[in-house]
Design an enzyme around this catalytic site. Structure first.
Site, PDB file in Angstrom:
ATOM      1  N   ASP A 134     -20.456  -0.727  38.231  1.00  0.00           N
ATOM      2  CA  ASP A 134     -20.476  -1.751  38.086  1.00  0.00           C
ATOM      3  C   ASP A 134     -18.906  -1.822  39.229  1.00  0.00           C
ATOM      4  O   ASP A 134     -18.298  -2.448  39.124  1.00  0.00           O
ATOM      5  CB  ASP A 134     -19.412  -2.405  37.255  1.00  0.00           C
ATOM      6  CG  ASP A 134     -19.593  -3.740  37.174  1.00  0.00           C
ATOM      7  OD1 ASP A 134     -19.235  -4.317  37.498  1.00  0.00           O
ATOM      8  OD2 ASP A 134     -18.555  -4.126  36.394  1.00  0.00           O
ATOM      9  N   ALA A 168     -11.742  -4.988  35.903  1.00  0.00           N
ATOM     10  CA  ALA A 168     -12.509  -5.496  36.959  1.00  0.00           C
ATOM     11  C   ALA A 168     -13.445  -5.123  37.425  1.00  0.00           C
ATOM     12  O   ALA A 168     -13.224  -4.267  38.408  1.00  0.00           O
ATOM     13  CB  ALA A 168     -11.109  -6.512  37.874  1.00  0.00           C
ATOM     14  N   GLY A 169     -14.566  -4.553  37.187  1.00  0.00           N
ATOM     15  CA  GLY A 169     -15.366  -3.652  38.123  1.00  0.00           C
ATOM     16  C   GLY A 169     -14.597  -1.901  37.431  1.00  0.00           C
ATOM     17  O   GLY A 169     -14.035  -1.734  36.383  1.00  0.00           O
ATOM     18  N   GLU A 216     -25.081 -11.955  39.393  1.00  0.00           N
ATOM     19  CA  GLU A 216     -24.681 -11.769  38.341  1.00  0.00           C
ATOM     20  C   GLU A 216     -23.788 -13.351  38.154  1.00  0.00           C
ATOM     21  O   GLU A 216     -23.227 -12.717  38.504  1.00  0.00           O
ATOM     22  CB  GLU A 216     -23.698 -10.661  37.854  1.00  0.00           C
ATOM     23  CG  GLU A 216     -22.908 -10.435  36.492  1.00  0.00           C
ATOM     24  CD  GLU A 216     -22.111  -9.521  36.658  1.00  0.00           C
ATOM     25  OE1 GLU A 216     -21.057  -9.258  35.897  1.00  0.00           O
ATOM     26  OE2 GLU A 216     -21.137  -8.621  37.817  1.00  0.00           O
ATOM     27  N   ALA A 233     -14.338 -10.653  35.404  1.00  0.00           N
ATOM     28  CA  ALA A 233     -13.236 -10.662  36.046  1.00  0.00           C
ATOM     29  C   ALA A 233     -14.075 -11.298  36.364  1.00  0.00           C
ATOM     30  O   ALA A 233     -13.513 -11.648  38.265  1.00  0.00           O
ATOM     31  CB  ALA A 233     -13.345  -9.241  36.593  1.00  0.00           C
ATOM     32  N   HIS A 290     -14.241   1.464  30.156  1.00  0.00           N
ATOM     33  CA  HIS A 290     -14.991  -0.210  29.656  1.00  0.00           C
ATOM     34  C   HIS A 290     -15.169  -0.185  28.384  1.00  0.00           C
ATOM     35  O   HIS A 290     -15.109  -1.051  27.563  1.00  0.00           O
ATOM     36  CB  HIS A 290     -16.193  -0.595  30.623  1.00  0.00           C
ATOM     37  CG  HIS A 290     -15.165  -1.280  32.164  1.00  0.00           C
ATOM     38  ND1 HIS A 290     -15.125  -0.370  32.050  1.00  0.00           N
ATOM     39  CD2 HIS A 290     -15.547  -2.224  32.112  1.00  0.00           C
ATOM     40  CE1 HIS A 290     -14.750  -0.719  34.094  1.00  0.00           C
ATOM     41  NE2 HIS A 290     -15.300  -2.516  33.133  1.00  0.00           N
ATOM     42  N   HIS A 306     -23.616  -4.624  31.226  1.00  0.00           N
ATOM     43  CA  HIS A 306     -22.393  -4.190  30.824  1.00  0.00           C
ATOM     44  C   HIS A 306     -22.331  -3.743  29.573  1.00  0.00           C
ATOM     45  O   HIS A 306     -21.229  -4.578  28.605  1.00  0.00           O
ATOM     46  CB  HIS A 306     -21.321  -4.470  31.832  1.00  0.00           C
ATOM     47  CG  HIS A 306     -20.843  -5.535  31.834  1.00  0.00           C
ATOM     48  ND1 HIS A 306     -21.601  -6.056  30.747  1.00  0.00           N
ATOM     49  CD2 HIS A 306     -20.553  -6.110  33.347  1.00  0.00           C
ATOM     50  CE1 HIS A 306     -20.472  -7.563  31.927  1.00  0.00           C
ATOM     51  NE2 HIS A 306     -21.147  -7.111  32.927  1.00  0.00           N
ATOM     52  N   ASP A 310     -17.452   5.175  32.308  1.00  0.00           N
ATOM     53  CA  ASP A 310     -16.312   5.918  33.047  1.00  0.00           C
ATOM     54  C   ASP A 310     -15.399   6.271  32.324  1.00  0.00           C
ATOM     55  O   ASP A 310     -14.349   6.261  32.220  1.00  0.00           O
ATOM     56  CB  ASP A 310     -15.484   4.374  34.223  1.00  0.00           C
ATOM     57  CG  ASP A 310     -15.420   2.860  33.630  1.00  0.00           C
ATOM     58  OD1 ASP A 310     -16.087   2.604  31.724  1.00  0.00           O
ATOM     59  OD2 ASP A 310     -14.973   2.594  33.646  1.00  0.00           O
TER      60      ASP A 310
END
Length: 367
Positions: free
Chosen positions: A259, A293-294, A120, A131, A238, A204, A235
């Site tokens: 992620d 950030a993830g 990535e 991030a 996001h 993502h 989740d």
């Protein structure tokens, strides 16, 4: 051997599943509606194609980090994963790739299987880092080929609008490496052109890319209008549930990723994400400025979230197992059928994880 409601490619069966030498040898039973009984649900093991870390360890650390993150994620039903790197100076990426290759030659036996690397970055747009650290740059074929000598790179995320990336996408595709579009300021037209060059997914979806506007469809518009595959982080932080539902209607093989960061499976506190410090709190992970950030998502929770959104268990399972396997061309993974790799999860009727099997080795769940 397990007994319960078995999700096969032909539907649910109430019976037994057995394996020998790491492969499924027998599935018996009669067709069933699993909602009509409380027997365990037996699904294909989860396949996570975007994993930065877990258990306090980060892919970029090398050393024992791979074993730690793989042992962490198997506790939550992930039977296979791609170790995912961060944007960084070339020397740091090379060290991380070498560490992944070393681990894959002698992997832990009580852990998720590492299938290879998801690179990535660093070939992303510096104006859409999310991030990612500020080491973004255009990719060059010679550099990418040299990185491929260090570890099995299976998937690359890049921004298609950067100079030379049309040629780079064609080159990676010819090598059998999957390309996803992400961390991009590219237009709808640039996204469509990249798909024409051989790119086959989006990283993502919705996050770190140009959004959808009715006169300027952006990279999200290219995905919704043209993608067969895309990854998404379910989740529920996001991406809004409404956007997830829109993507499900548009993209046939939308699949789930975590992620996840080093904070996955860990208490609240500070952790590393590449060269950066991130903080886990309130169920998420953020940089000091508040940027997501993830995540701390695990695949068993991703399954429950998708079912909560209204997907059937069979549909949700496909998005955690069969679709990512098919995306990588792994015809003997992500499905429960005779001859397939014996990777499976055993869930109770509330979708709590009870056990995990990786290549025929039973690993008890901790839910």
């Amino acid at each position: 051997m397990f007994h319960g409601n078995i999700l096969t490619p032909d539907g649910w069966r109430l019976g037994e599943i057995a394996w020998e030498a790491g492969r499924i040898s027998r599935i018996s039973g009669e067709p069933v509606d699993p909602l009509g009984n409380a027997h365990p649900r037996i699904l294909p093991g989860f396949i996570d194609l975007h994993v930065h870390g877990g258990g306090g360890a980060d892919t970029m650390e090398g050393g024992e980090a791979l074993a730690t993150l793989a042992r962490t994620h198997v506790r939550f039903g992930t039977t296979s994963l791609l170790a995912t790197t961060m944007t960084a100076p070339e020397a740091e990426i090379r060290r991380a790739l070498a560490a992944v290759d070393t681990y894959m030659q002698a992997p832990a036996t009580d852990a998720s299987r590492v299938l290879g690397v998801h690179l990535e970055g660093p070939y992303i747009n510096p104006g859409k880092l999310g991030a990612q650290p500020a080491h973004a740059r255009p990719g060059e074929i010679a550099e990418v080929d040299a990185l491929c000598e260090l570890a099995p790179i299976r998937l690359v995320t890049l921004a298609p609008e950067l100079c030379g990336h049309g040629e780079l996408i064609r080159h990676l595709t010819a090598r059998g490496i999957r390309v996803q579009l992400g961390h991009t300021l590219g237009s709808y037209e640039e996204g469509v052109a990249a798909l024409g060059h051989g790119a086959c997914g989006f990283t993502h979806l919705f996050n770190a890319m140009t959004g959808l506007h009715h006169r300027k469809p952006g990279m999200v518009g290219a995905a919704l209008a043209h993608a067969d595959y895309a990854e998404l982080i379910p989740d529920l932080q996001h991406v809004h549930p409404g956007a997830i539902r829109a993507a499900l209607r548009c993209i046939p093989h939308l699949y789930a990723v975590t992620d996840s960061t080093a904070a996955a499976g860990m208490p609240d506190g500070d952790y590393r994400l590449g060269e950066q410090t991130v903080t886990k709190c309130l169920g998420g992970v953020r940089l000091a400025d508040g940027t997501l950030a993830g995540s701390t998502l695990t695949m068993d929770q991703a399954l429950r979230n998708l079912v909560q959104l209204g997907l059937s268990l069979a549909d949700a399972s496909s998005r955690l197992s069969r679709f990512p396997a098919d995306f990588l061309g792994l015809a003997d993974h992500g499905r429960l059928t005779k001859g397939a790799v014996a990777d499976l999860v055993l869930l109770d009727d509330r979708l709590g994880l009870q056990a995990v099997v990786v290549e025929g080795r039973i690993i008890e769940g901790e839910r």
